[in-house]
Design an enzyme around this catalytic site. Structure first.
Site, PDB file in Angstrom:
ATOM      1  CG  ASP A 134      -1.945  -1.044   1.270  1.00 33.67           C
ATOM      2  OD1 ASP A 134      -2.228  -1.618   0.203  1.00 33.67           O
ATOM      3  OD2 ASP A 134      -2.501  -1.303   2.361  1.00 33.67           O
TER       4      ASP A 134
ATOM      5  CE1 TYR B  21       4.354  -6.454   3.504  1.00 36.37           C
ATOM      6  CE2 TYR B  21       3.940  -8.800   3.350  1.00 36.37           C
ATOM      7  CZ  TYR B  21       3.983  -7.550   2.766  1.00 36.37           C
ATOM      8  OH  TYR B  21       3.660  -7.409   1.440  1.00 36.37           O
TER       9      TYR B  21
END
Length: 244
Positions: free
Chosen positions: A50, A109
């Site tokens: 994003d 992540y």
């Protein structure tokens, strides 16, 4: 020949990683840097992030002529045009049947929370948040492990064929005055980690119970549809089958 690029980028300087009409994405910027070297095929990315999300070790694949023999020289030349917000760390030759996205085995992540006083110069790179109960945080994050239908942890408008993902590993640890949350899975849905982090913080705040979180993990009922800030999220590692 086909080359695999491992690179990092500062997501705060881009409108997301995937190509955009306004050309302000990581993919577009890297493509422009490559074009200076006569490489005009658009780089294919292993993962999308994003707007505002960073990467330590993103992966892309490019097609080039056989004349690029010295990969250290090539790396330095690409970095000359890709800097300051994209940095190529490593270049490897791969087989022509290498699928940069579909051959991925695991993606990892990290989400970084700072407990320092707010600093506007770091605001794009961490999420400032008060001290947390690390023992409780470890209990909460482990609830996500295993195979689940994460359909209630994805942004609306997602077009995935399936929302079932296998969460291999989760971890919470502290470093100096930071708390780092680690997630490793076979894949992630759109904004999944940011929604998971928002849910974790809500439980830590006492505004949501662990049972309610389990209801959402088990795709029974949504209790939190908020997103944690993108600034704290980093694509940490992408692993391939056969160590490609």
């Amino acid at each position: 020949m086909f080359l695999k690029l491992t690179f990092s980028y500062d997501g705060s300087k881009f409108q997301g990683s995937a190509t955009q009409p306004h050309k302000l994405s990581v993919q577009d910027t890297l493509a422009q840097a490559l074009s200076h070297l006569g490489i005009y095929d658009k780089p294919l990315f292993a993962s999308r992030t994003d707007k505002g999300v960073h990467a330590f070790n993103a992966v892309a694949c490019i097609k080039t002529g056989e004349y690029f023999k010295d990969f250290v020289y090539l790396k330095n030349k690409i970095n000359h045009f890709a800097h300051p917000f994209i940095h190529i760390k490593r270049i490897q030759k791969v087989q022509e049947n290498f699928q940069v996205r579909f051959d991925v085995q695991k993606r990892a992540y990290r989400y970084i929370i700072s407990h320092e006083k707010y600093n506007p110069f770091l605001a794009s790179y961490v999420h400032f948040y008060p001290e947390i109960n690390i023992k409780l945080a470890k209990e909460i994050i482990h609830l996500f492990e295993g195979e689940h239908d994460f359909k209630l942890f994805q942004k609306e408008g997602s077009d995935n064929k399936t929302s079932i993902r296998m969460m291999y590993k989760t971890r919470v640890y502290t470093y100096k005055n930071y708390t780092i949350f680690y997630f490793e899975a076979n894949g992630f849905l759109r904004s999944q980690i940011r929604m998971m982090m928002a849910s974790i913080l809500k439980v830590l705040e006492g505004k949501m119970s662990q049972n309610e979180l389990l209801e959402q993990i088990n795709a029974k009922k949504a209790h939190c549809r908020f997103l944690a800030p993108a600034s704290g999220l980093y694509l940490s590692k992408i692993s391939y089958y056969n160590n490609a």
